[in-house]
Design a protein around this motif. Sequence first.
Motif, PDB file in Angstrom:
ATOM      1  N   LEU A  95      15.129   7.326  -7.139  1.00 24.46           N
ATOM      2  CA  LEU A  95      13.719   6.943  -7.078  1.00 24.46           C
ATOM      3  C   LEU A  95      13.026   7.448  -5.810  1.00 24.46           C
ATOM      4  O   LEU A  95      11.830   7.217  -5.638  1.00 24.46           O
ATOM      5  N   ASN A  96      13.765   8.119  -4.934  1.00 20.98           N
ATOM      6  CA  ASN A  96      13.148   8.610  -3.700  1.00 20.98           C
ATOM      7  C   ASN A  96      11.971   9.551  -3.957  1.00 20.98           C
ATOM      8  O   ASN A  96      10.920   9.399  -3.334  1.00 20.98           O
ATOM      9  N   PRO A  97      12.081  10.544  -4.863  1.00 22.74           N
ATOM     10  CA  PRO A  97      10.929  11.427  -5.109  1.00 22.74           C
ATOM     11  C   PRO A  97       9.699  10.671  -5.587  1.00 22.74           C
ATOM     12  O   PRO A  97       8.565  10.990  -5.168  1.00 22.74           O
ATOM     13  N   LEU A  98       9.894   9.669  -6.459  1.00 23.22           N
ATOM     14  CA  LEU A  98       8.763   8.892  -6.961  1.00 23.22           C
ATOM     15  C   LEU A  98       8.102   8.110  -5.843  1.00 23.22           C
ATOM     16  O   LEU A  98       6.875   8.163  -5.672  1.00 23.22           O
ATOM     17  N   LEU A  99       8.879   7.384  -5.058  1.00 20.48           N
ATOM     18  CA  LEU A  99       8.309   6.575  -3.984  1.00 20.48           C
ATOM     19  C   LEU A  99       7.683   7.445  -2.896  1.00 20.48           C
ATOM     20  O   LEU A  99       6.626   7.104  -2.352  1.00 20.48           O
ATOM     21  N   LYS A 107      -1.243   7.161   0.918  1.00 17.26           N
ATOM     22  CA  LYS A 107      -1.326   7.111   2.380  1.00 17.26           C
ATOM     23  C   LYS A 107      -1.360   5.671   2.887  1.00 17.26           C
ATOM     24  O   LYS A 107      -2.143   5.298   3.751  1.00 17.26           O
ATOM     25  N   GLN A 108      -0.506   4.848   2.283  1.00 14.43           N
ATOM     26  CA  GLN A 108      -0.395   3.453   2.680  1.00 14.43           C
ATOM     27  C   GLN A 108       1.034   3.175   3.128  1.00 14.43           C
ATOM     28  O   GLN A 108       1.920   4.015   2.979  1.00 14.43           O
ATOM     29  N   ASN A 109       1.244   1.985   3.675  1.00 12.66           N
ATOM     30  CA  ASN A 109       2.606   1.630   4.056  1.00 12.66           C
ATOM     31  C   ASN A 109       3.417   1.268   2.811  1.00 12.66           C
ATOM     32  O   ASN A 109       2.871   1.087   1.722  1.00 12.66           O
ATOM     33  N   THR A 110       4.715   1.158   2.992  1.00 15.21           N
ATOM     34  CA  THR A 110       5.612   0.916   1.859  1.00 15.21           C
ATOM     35  C   THR A 110       5.271  -0.379   1.135  1.00 15.21           C
ATOM     36  O   THR A 110       5.281  -0.437  -0.100  1.00 15.21           O
ATOM     37  N   LYS A 111       4.952  -1.404   1.878  1.00  8.70           N
ATOM     38  CA  LYS A 111       4.656  -2.701   1.272  1.00  8.70           C
ATOM     39  C   LYS A 111       3.469  -2.625   0.330  1.00  8.70           C
ATOM     40  O   LYS A 111       3.495  -3.164  -0.785  1.00  8.70           O
ATOM     41  N   ALA A 112       2.407  -1.924   0.749  1.00 11.13           N
ATOM     42  CA  ALA A 112       1.207  -1.802  -0.088  1.00 11.13           C
ATOM     43  C   ALA A 112       1.488  -0.980  -1.340  1.00 11.13           C
ATOM     44  O   ALA A 112       1.004  -1.295  -2.436  1.00 11.13           O
ATOM     45  N   VAL A 113       2.280   0.088  -1.197  1.00  8.28           N
ATOM     46  CA  VAL A 113       2.607   0.930  -2.355  1.00  8.28           C
ATOM     47  C   VAL A 113       3.429   0.156  -3.371  1.00  8.28           C
ATOM     48  O   VAL A 113       3.166   0.205  -4.581  1.00  8.28           O
ATOM     49  N   LEU A 114       4.419  -0.587  -2.903  1.00  4.97           N
ATOM     50  CA  LEU A 114       5.264  -1.350  -3.818  1.00  4.97           C
ATOM     51  C   LEU A 114       4.478  -2.467  -4.494  1.00  4.97           C
ATOM     52  O   LEU A 114       4.719  -2.788  -5.668  1.00  4.97           O
ATOM     53  N   LYS A 115       3.537  -3.040  -3.781  1.00  4.73           N
ATOM     54  CA  LYS A 115       2.729  -4.106  -4.372  1.00  4.73           C
ATOM     55  C   LYS A 115       1.896  -3.587  -5.531  1.00  4.73           C
ATOM     56  O   LYS A 115       1.666  -4.307  -6.515  1.00  4.73           O
ATOM     57  N   GLY A 116       1.458  -2.334  -5.441  1.00  5.51           N
ATOM     58  CA  GLY A 116       0.660  -1.751  -6.515  1.00  5.51           C
ATOM     59  C   GLY A 116       1.449  -0.889  -7.484  1.00  5.51           C
ATOM     60  O   GLY A 116       0.855  -0.105  -8.239  1.00  5.51           O
ATOM     61  N   PHE A 117       2.773  -1.036  -7.489  1.00  9.48           N
ATOM     62  CA  PHE A 117       3.612  -0.216  -8.360  1.00  9.48           C
ATOM     63  C   PHE A 117       3.330  -0.540  -9.827  1.00  9.48           C
ATOM     64  O   PHE A 117       3.195  -1.702 -10.208  1.00  9.48           O
ATOM     65  N   ALA A 347      12.807   3.698   0.956  1.00  9.69           N
ATOM     66  CA  ALA A 347      11.705   2.741   1.017  1.00  9.69           C
ATOM     67  C   ALA A 347      12.115   1.344   0.555  1.00  9.69           C
ATOM     68  O   ALA A 347      11.388   0.378   0.799  1.00  9.69           O
ATOM     69  N   ILE A 348      13.268   1.228  -0.116  1.00 11.51           N
ATOM     70  CA  ILE A 348      13.731  -0.070  -0.627  1.00 11.51           C
ATOM     71  C   ILE A 348      14.848  -0.634   0.243  1.00 11.51           C
ATOM     72  O   ILE A 348      14.831  -1.807   0.609  1.00 11.51           O
ATOM     73  N   ALA A 349      15.846   0.210   0.550  1.00 13.70           N
ATOM     74  CA  ALA A 349      16.926  -0.146   1.469  1.00 13.70           C
ATOM     75  C   ALA A 349      17.603  -1.463   1.094  1.00 13.70           C
ATOM     76  O   ALA A 349      17.931  -2.281   1.962  1.00 13.70           O
ATOM     77  N   GLY A 350      17.785  -1.696  -0.212  1.00 17.53           N
ATOM     78  CA  GLY A 350      18.525  -2.864  -0.649  1.00 17.53           C
ATOM     79  C   GLY A 350      17.779  -4.176  -0.606  1.00 17.53           C
ATOM     80  O   GLY A 350      18.371  -5.224  -0.887  1.00 17.53           O
ATOM     81  N   ASP A 351      16.498  -4.167  -0.273  1.00 20.38           N
ATOM     82  CA  ASP A 351      15.706  -5.406  -0.208  1.00 20.38           C
ATOM     83  C   ASP A 351      15.432  -5.903  -1.631  1.00 20.38           C
ATOM     84  O   ASP A 351      14.784  -5.205  -2.421  1.00 20.38           O
ATOM     85  N   PRO A 352      15.889  -7.118  -1.989  1.00 18.26           N
ATOM     86  CA  PRO A 352      15.702  -7.602  -3.369  1.00 18.26           C
ATOM     87  C   PRO A 352      14.237  -7.683  -3.793  1.00 18.26           C
ATOM     88  O   PRO A 352      13.913  -7.359  -4.941  1.00 18.26           O
ATOM     89  N   GLU A 353      13.350  -8.090  -2.895  1.00 21.30           N
ATOM     90  CA  GLU A 353      11.936  -8.201  -3.254  1.00 21.30           C
ATOM     91  C   GLU A 353      11.327  -6.828  -3.522  1.00 21.30           C
ATOM     92  O   GLU A 353      10.495  -6.670  -4.421  1.00 21.30           O
ATOM     93  N   MET A 355      13.088  -4.193  -4.570  1.00 22.06           N
ATOM     94  CA  MET A 355      13.665  -3.783  -5.848  1.00 22.06           C
ATOM     95  C   MET A 355      12.911  -4.430  -7.003  1.00 22.06           C
ATOM     96  O   MET A 355      12.634  -3.787  -8.027  1.00 22.06           O
ATOM     97  N   LYS A 356      12.581  -5.693  -6.846  1.00 21.98           N
ATOM     98  CA  LYS A 356      11.843  -6.402  -7.885  1.00 21.98           C
ATOM     99  C   LYS A 356      10.500  -5.738  -8.152  1.00 21.98           C
ATOM    100  O   LYS A 356      10.094  -5.576  -9.312  1.00 21.98           O
ATOM    101  N   ALA A 357       9.790  -5.334  -7.090  1.00 23.35           N
ATOM    102  CA  ALA A 357       8.483  -4.696  -7.260  1.00 23.35           C
ATOM    103  C   ALA A 357       8.576  -3.412  -8.072  1.00 23.35           C
ATOM    104  O   ALA A 357       7.660  -3.064  -8.821  1.00 23.35           O
ATOM    105  N   VAL A 358       9.720  -2.705  -7.951  1.00 23.04           N
ATOM    106  CA  VAL A 358       9.895  -1.441  -8.664  1.00 23.04           C
ATOM    107  C   VAL A 358      10.415  -1.650 -10.083  1.00 23.04           C
ATOM    108  O   VAL A 358       9.992  -0.966 -11.025  1.00 23.04           O
ATOM    109  N   VAL A 359      11.313  -2.604 -10.253  1.00 21.86           N
ATOM    110  CA  VAL A 359      11.994  -2.777 -11.542  1.00 21.86           C
ATOM    111  C   VAL A 359      11.189  -3.633 -12.509  1.00 21.86           C
ATOM    112  O   VAL A 359      11.132  -3.340 -13.712  1.00 21.86           O
ATOM    113  N   TRP A 360      10.531  -4.667 -12.024  1.00 19.46           N
ATOM    114  CA  TRP A 360       9.855  -5.611 -12.921  1.00 19.46           C
ATOM    115  C   TRP A 360       8.834  -4.963 -13.858  1.00 19.46           C
ATOM    116  O   TRP A 360       8.723  -5.400 -15.003  1.00 19.46           O
ATOM    117  N   PRO A 361       8.069  -3.954 -13.434  1.00 20.04           N
ATOM    118  CA  PRO A 361       7.152  -3.315 -14.397  1.00 20.04           C
ATOM    119  C   PRO A 361       7.854  -2.761 -15.626  1.00 20.04           C
ATOM    120  O   PRO A 361       7.246  -2.676 -16.704  1.00 20.04           O
TER     121      PRO A 361
END
Length: 515
Positions: A95-99, A107-117, A347-353, A355-361
């Motif tokens: 998933l690195n190329p996608l993220l 042009k946002q931080n990782t948290k903002a991008v994952l929130k809008g995934f 951008a995920i580095a094993g963080d469950p939250e 991962m959830k932002a990416v997988v749940w959609p």
Amino acid sequence: MNVQSFLEHHGLTTHPFDAEEARLDPIFDRLISARITHPAFGKILGRIDQPATSIVFGEKGSGKTAIRLMMSRAIAKHNDDQPTARVMPIAYDDLNPLLDALLRTHKQNTKAVLKGFRLEDHQDMILSLAVTRLVDALLDPEAEAKKEGGIILPEGYDKLLKRMPAQKRRDLAVLAAIYDQPVSGSVADRFDRLRSKLRLGWRLPAAMFRHLATLLTVAVVVAAGVQYFIDEAREPMWLLPLLAVLIAGAVLAWGWWGLLIFRLWRICWDTTHAMPAVARTGKELSQMLGQLDAGDLKRQPLPTPHAADQALRDSRYQLTRRFVDVMGEMGYAGLIVLVDRVDEPTAIAGDPEKMKAVVWPMLDNKFLKQDRIGLKLLLPIELRHLLGKESAQFYQEARLDKQNLIDRLEWSGTTLYDLCNKRIEACLATARADQPIGLRDLFAEDVSRDMIVDALDQMHQPRDAFKFLYQTIQEHCQITGDDQGDFRIPRLTLDTIRRSQSQRVQNLHRGLGPA
């Protein structure tokens, strides 16, 4: 004692238990065709000729990647056996190329991008992987066929392309224009070569209006020059009306051409901004779509951010169905998407939250139940814990009860014992093939099979079982001298390492220690 001496005494050419990752494990490569794997493998794989979704949760080291590799091998075998009903495997395990693309675009931080995934980002990336491979196959079939899991086109595929319905050829051209992402080279050049193979030709009204406008402009200049230089007394009466007609025609032609170009640019601009996961510029897209008939483009479900009705909102589903239909013409009955390693992107580095932002959609019943498409989601166990906290509405939308759900990849001590025996058998020297040994033969006589099975049962999964046996062999070699000639592991060493490794596994499951 040297470890190599211990292995050679038992007739082993390599260490059976020193690998920790299936992708880099040479012994696993030898065993993969034997299908020595988890008992639930059959349910996870399902029927290859009728792809279906499976969702699997497992600890790190429980064999998710090994299962993915075995599914890839099983699909390859099916494709060899069923050349007219092949299934296209898509490895969606990085998933690195996608993220990275989303981070560059927004042009946002990782948290903002994952929130809008969005689910659409996954759909675009999967289509991009699939379409790029198909275009690779059509342009260089021999090179693509040599790749692992590569697309194999039927004999005489050039004639097949000619017989393919015109609508499907246009669908393929549009898919290539939107999603083709070659590793190197110009995407526009690839599109030109593909369009030539598809025999679509040049049918753009905008080009015809541009040529007409240019011709009328030249005629206006010539007529104006004639009127300017000719003697007024000799000027024909029809010259001035002709000049007026030519000027009006040139203005209308240029105006209509400009309108068509504006519409094309608007479509391309909207499309590129609606799919940030795909590296495509408006200029590239207009250059390619501009070679197709404007009327055909109106009937294409192009992804746009201003979708006003359900048909446009479902554009990715429609594009996916059209791709599957095109693959059907190539002898492929469906697609299987293998999703793995979602915890590994930077951008995920094993963080469950995260991962959830990416997988749940992706946990949407409509997405998971697409016709002739099977998604195999191999997910970390942390997401299973988060899944248990979701609402009833979430479960209703995802319909996980229909997705071949495996709550947890669990391994019994007996299954792990059999797996370890197969690894030892795979490492046996050719000269000792007539004297097979098993895991029990590495231990002293007072160590029973049940003791080993019980110790492996406390490890829970293959990676920890291999670590346990690796450490057991290491400990025995460290406390045994070469002059002792004791090549069988005593019970005391087994019990000591079992206690320490069992405590490590328990700490890991409680979150008190690293993997």
